[in-house]
Design a protein around this motif. Structure first.
Motif, PDB file in Angstrom:
ATOM      1  N   VAL A   6     -31.892 -36.457  -9.348  1.00  0.00           N
ATOM      2  CA  VAL A   6     -33.063 -36.346  -8.465  1.00  0.00           C
ATOM      3  C   VAL A   6     -32.589 -36.028  -7.051  1.00  0.00           C
ATOM      4  CG1 VAL A   6     -35.022 -37.579  -7.462  1.00  0.00           C
ATOM      5  CG2 VAL A   6     -34.424 -37.922  -9.879  1.00  0.00           C
ATOM      6  N   LEU A   7     -33.205 -35.014  -6.435  1.00  0.00           N
ATOM      7  CA  LEU A   7     -32.861 -34.607  -5.075  1.00  0.00           C
ATOM      8  C   LEU A   7     -34.125 -34.618  -4.219  1.00  0.00           C
ATOM      9  CD1 LEU A   7     -30.504 -31.574  -5.866  1.00  0.00           C
ATOM     10  CD2 LEU A   7     -29.815 -33.824  -5.012  1.00  0.00           C
ATOM     11  N   SER A   8     -34.165 -35.533  -3.251  1.00  0.00           N
ATOM     12  CA  SER A   8     -35.307 -35.594  -2.338  1.00  0.00           C
ATOM     13  C   SER A   8     -35.091 -34.590  -1.210  1.00  0.00           C
ATOM     14  CB  SER A   8     -35.439 -37.006  -1.747  1.00  0.00           C
ATOM     15  OG  SER A   8     -34.328 -37.284  -0.896  1.00  0.00           O
ATOM     16  N   ASP A   9     -36.110 -34.376  -0.385  1.00  0.00           N
ATOM     17  CA  ASP A   9     -35.974 -33.490   0.774  1.00  0.00           C
ATOM     18  C   ASP A   9     -34.879 -33.983   1.708  1.00  0.00           C
ATOM     19  OD1 ASP A   9     -37.986 -31.898  -0.206  1.00  0.00           O
ATOM     20  OD2 ASP A   9     -39.562 -32.794   1.034  1.00  0.00           O
ATOM     21  N   GLU A  10     -34.742 -35.310   1.820  1.00  0.00           N
ATOM     22  CA  GLU A  10     -33.695 -35.881   2.677  1.00  0.00           C
ATOM     23  C   GLU A  10     -32.316 -35.594   2.106  1.00  0.00           C
ATOM     24  OE1 GLU A  10     -32.132 -37.692   6.010  1.00  0.00           O
ATOM     25  OE2 GLU A  10     -34.196 -37.025   5.596  1.00  0.00           O
ATOM     26  N   ASP A  11     -32.164 -35.652   0.781  1.00  0.00           N
ATOM     27  CA  ASP A  11     -30.880 -35.311   0.155  1.00  0.00           C
ATOM     28  C   ASP A  11     -30.500 -33.866   0.469  1.00  0.00           C
ATOM     29  OD1 ASP A  11     -30.345 -37.764  -1.150  1.00  0.00           O
ATOM     30  OD2 ASP A  11     -31.714 -37.240  -2.781  1.00  0.00           O
ATOM     31  N   LEU A  12     -31.467 -32.975   0.332  1.00  0.00           N
ATOM     32  CA  LEU A  12     -31.200 -31.556   0.567  1.00  0.00           C
ATOM     33  C   LEU A  12     -30.823 -31.304   2.014  1.00  0.00           C
ATOM     34  CD1 LEU A  12     -34.164 -30.115  -1.547  1.00  0.00           C
ATOM     35  CD2 LEU A  12     -31.739 -30.102  -2.156  1.00  0.00           C
ATOM     36  N   LYS A  13     -31.398 -32.084   2.930  1.00  0.00           N
ATOM     37  CA  LYS A  13     -31.076 -31.937   4.343  1.00  0.00           C
ATOM     38  C   LYS A  13     -29.689 -32.486   4.646  1.00  0.00           C
ATOM     39  CE  LYS A  13     -32.770 -33.321   8.919  1.00  0.00           C
ATOM     40  NZ  LYS A  13     -33.826 -34.060   9.652  1.00  0.00           N
ATOM     41  N   ARG A  14     -29.365 -33.661   4.077  1.00  0.00           N
ATOM     42  CA  ARG A  14     -28.080 -34.300   4.368  1.00  0.00           C
ATOM     43  C   ARG A  14     -26.888 -33.559   3.769  1.00  0.00           C
ATOM     44  NH1 ARG A  14     -28.984 -40.861   3.658  1.00  0.00           N
ATOM     45  NH2 ARG A  14     -30.606 -41.082   5.267  1.00  0.00           N
ATOM     46  N   ALA A  15     -27.122 -32.711   2.773  1.00  0.00           N
ATOM     47  CA  ALA A  15     -26.012 -31.975   2.157  1.00  0.00           C
ATOM     48  C   ALA A  15     -25.258 -31.164   3.203  1.00  0.00           C
ATOM     49  CB  ALA A  15     -26.542 -31.062   1.051  1.00  0.00           C
ATOM     50  N   ASN A  16     -25.972 -30.622   4.187  1.00  0.00           N
ATOM     51  CA  ASN A  16     -25.349 -29.908   5.310  1.00  0.00           C
ATOM     52  C   ASN A  16     -26.383 -29.817   6.420  1.00  0.00           C
ATOM     53  OD1 ASN A  16     -24.243 -28.070   7.144  1.00  0.00           O
ATOM     54  ND2 ASN A  16     -23.141 -26.968   5.547  1.00  0.00           N
ATOM     55  N   VAL A  17     -26.388 -30.824   7.274  1.00  0.00           N
ATOM     56  CA  VAL A  17     -27.408 -30.930   8.320  1.00  0.00           C
ATOM     57  C   VAL A  17     -27.387 -29.716   9.226  1.00  0.00           C
ATOM     58  CG1 VAL A  17     -28.211 -32.256  10.291  1.00  0.00           C
ATOM     59  CG2 VAL A  17     -27.379 -33.439   8.255  1.00  0.00           C
ATOM     60  N   GLU A  18     -26.203 -29.275   9.645  1.00  0.00           N
ATOM     61  CA  GLU A  18     -26.097 -28.160  10.590  1.00  0.00           C
ATOM     62  C   GLU A  18     -26.636 -26.876   9.980  1.00  0.00           C
ATOM     63  OE1 GLU A  18     -22.761 -25.862  13.331  1.00  0.00           O
ATOM     64  OE2 GLU A  18     -22.211 -27.680  12.226  1.00  0.00           O
ATOM     65  N   ALA A  19     -26.333 -26.642   8.693  1.00  0.00           N
ATOM     66  CA  ALA A  19     -26.762 -25.408   8.037  1.00  0.00           C
ATOM     67  C   ALA A  19     -28.278 -25.327   7.930  1.00  0.00           C
ATOM     68  CB  ALA A  19     -26.139 -25.303   6.648  1.00  0.00           C
ATOM     69  N   THR A  20     -28.928 -26.485   7.761  1.00  0.00           N
ATOM     70  CA  THR A  20     -30.383 -26.477   7.599  1.00  0.00           C
ATOM     71  C   THR A  20     -31.121 -26.382   8.927  1.00  0.00           C
ATOM     72  OG1 THR A  20     -30.442 -28.907   7.618  1.00  0.00           O
ATOM     73  CG2 THR A  20     -30.264 -27.816   5.467  1.00  0.00           C
ATOM     74  N   GLN A  21     -30.397 -26.490  10.034  1.00  0.00           N
ATOM     75  CA  GLN A  21     -31.054 -26.481  11.346  1.00  0.00           C
ATOM     76  C   GLN A  21     -30.559 -25.374  12.273  1.00  0.00           C
ATOM     77  OE1 GLN A  21     -30.469 -30.420  12.923  1.00  0.00           O
ATOM     78  NE2 GLN A  21     -31.901 -31.371  11.484  1.00  0.00           N
ATOM     79  N   THR A  22     -29.679 -24.506  11.765  1.00  0.00           N
ATOM     80  CA  THR A  22     -29.056 -23.509  12.629  1.00  0.00           C
ATOM     81  C   THR A  22     -29.049 -22.124  11.995  1.00  0.00           C
ATOM     82  OG1 THR A  22     -27.556 -25.233  13.429  1.00  0.00           O
ATOM     83  CG2 THR A  22     -26.975 -22.960  13.967  1.00  0.00           C
ATOM     84  N   ILE A  23     -29.384 -21.122  12.811  1.00  0.00           N
ATOM     85  CA  ILE A  23     -29.154 -19.723  12.442  1.00  0.00           C
ATOM     86  C   ILE A  23     -27.814 -19.364  13.061  1.00  0.00           C
ATOM     87  CG2 ILE A  23     -29.998 -17.350  12.633  1.00  0.00           C
ATOM     88  CD1 ILE A  23     -32.822 -18.562  13.063  1.00  0.00           C
ATOM     89  N   ASP A  24     -26.787 -19.369  12.253  1.00  0.00           N
ATOM     90  CA  ASP A  24     -25.415 -19.237  12.750  1.00  0.00           C
ATOM     91  C   ASP A  24     -24.978 -17.773  12.705  1.00  0.00           C
ATOM     92  OD1 ASP A  24     -22.880 -19.844  13.605  1.00  0.00           O
ATOM     93  OD2 ASP A  24     -22.151 -20.474  11.633  1.00  0.00           O
ATOM     94  N   ILE A  25     -24.860 -17.141  13.890  1.00  0.00           N
ATOM     95  CA  ILE A  25     -24.448 -15.740  13.951  1.00  0.00           C
ATOM     96  C   ILE A  25     -22.959 -15.639  13.634  1.00  0.00           C
ATOM     97  CG2 ILE A  25     -24.201 -13.713  15.431  1.00  0.00           C
ATOM     98  CD1 ILE A  25     -26.666 -14.560  16.928  1.00  0.00           C
TER      99      ILE A  25
END
Length: 341
Positions: free
Chosen positions: A74-93
């Motif tokens: 089971v993967l909650s929305d919080e699990d998916l976010k914690r897997a890589n916090v920076e990747a889910t919040q950043t558009i990395d050029i």
């Protein structure tokens, strides 16, 4: 403007630009509802438990990854976010490249990026940098549960982020039977190429996106209004006889077709004489009493006014409905089609 789909930041070296992402497109397809043809009632769908067959409410639904047959993590929305916090919040050029180096095949879905709180100056800096350099930024971004490759493009005063397909998502074309340059069955003469270029030149114009619209959708809506006017809302039209397909192996006279196309293009005078006239012959002036070459069966690309576009479906429906008189005893006919759902 629609609600923002995502909030985060563009990572530009050591600079972070707070941004919000908005959809840049909207669908205008026909909204058709599936019906039961026995009584024309709308068909609904249920989320149900495959073990108990009982319906499941949204609040009881969670997501899971099947790691082995019938077993899930089971993967909650919080699990998916914690897997890589920076990747889910950043558009990395990752890099800057020339726009023409990215083939159209890789382009997927555009989104608008607007500056977040306090991000106006750095947003403008990135925009003007992209504009001055003539480059696009290639970046990574996670939207929902998928990481996308993306291109940051300066479009006017807006930075547009277009998701791109990864190279392994593009199917190879090796198995397609594509004619290679110089092959006998695809050999092109200088005359054919010259005439094709003349046709392209004659049809060339400035890009005016407002003049293009979904004419098929208008035709279907006109058919809807016609069916309503004739009290045929429950009539199921059966397939008619298919048109005969041209026999395979017919030799196409490209020169004749190109000459006819050049003569029939909108706003141009047709060439005088036989359609098999040589390509390098100069077309003579057309006399007033001479009949024009037949135009190809396709829609003219001339722009229509907004009012004309809106009125077209109703005008076509009214014209189609004229020959058939509706009985006075029939119920009142609505003047406009309503959405089924």
């Amino acid at each position: 403007m629609a609600r923002s789909l995502w909030k985060g930041a563009i990572s530009f070296g050591l600079v972070h630009i707070p941004v919000e992402m908005y959809p840049a497109t909207r669908e205008s397809s026909l909204d058709l509802t599936m019906l039961d043809k026995r009584d024309f009632s709308p068909i609904g769908f249920k989320r149900y438990n495959k073990s108990t067959q009982a319906e499941v409410a949204w609040e009881n639904i969670v997501k899971g990854y099947e790691y082995t047959s019938g077993e899930y993590v089971v993967l909650s929305d919080e699990d998916l976010k914690r897997a890589n916090v920076e990747a889910t919040q950043t558009i990395d050029i990752l890099a800057f490249v020339n726009a023409d180096e990215v083939p159209l095949l890789y382009h997927n879905q555009p989104y608008y990026l607007a500056p977040g709180k306090g991000g106006d100056k750095v947003y403008a800096l990135l925009r003007e940098t992209l504009r001055s350099a003539g480059k696009i930024g290639i970046a990574n971004v996670v939207i929902r549960v998928k990481q996308h490759l993306a291109a940051l493009v300066c479009v006017g005063d807006v930075i547009v982020m277009e998701t791109l397909r990864y190279a392994d998502e593009i199917r190879p074309a090796d198995e397609l039977k594509i004619p290679k340059k110089g092959e006998k069955n695809a050999a092109i003469s200088d005359k054919e190429l010259k005439m094709a270029l003349a046709l392209v030149e004659g049809m060339s114009e400035e890009w005016k996106p407002d003049q293009y619209h979904d004419t098929y959708r208008e035709d279907v809506l006109a058919l809807v209004e016609e069916k309503i006017a004739h009290n045929e809302t429950k009539t199921i039209t059966m397939p008619g006889k298919e048109r005969e397909k041209p026999a395979a192996g017919n030799v196409i006279d490209l020169v004749a077709l190109l000459q006819q196309s050049i003569g029939a293009k909108p706003g141009a005078k047709p060439a005088k004489g036989s359609s098999r006239k040589a390509a390098n012959d100069e077309p003579e002036e057309e006399e007033e009493e001479e009949e024009a070459a037949p135009a190809p069966k396709k829609r003219a690309s001339a722009p229509r006014s907004t009012a004309a576009k809106a009125a077209a479906p109703r005008q076509r429906a009214a014209a189609a409905a004229k020959p058939k008189a509706v009985s006075r005893t029939s119920a009142k006919v609505p003047s406009k089609a309503k959405k089924t759902a």
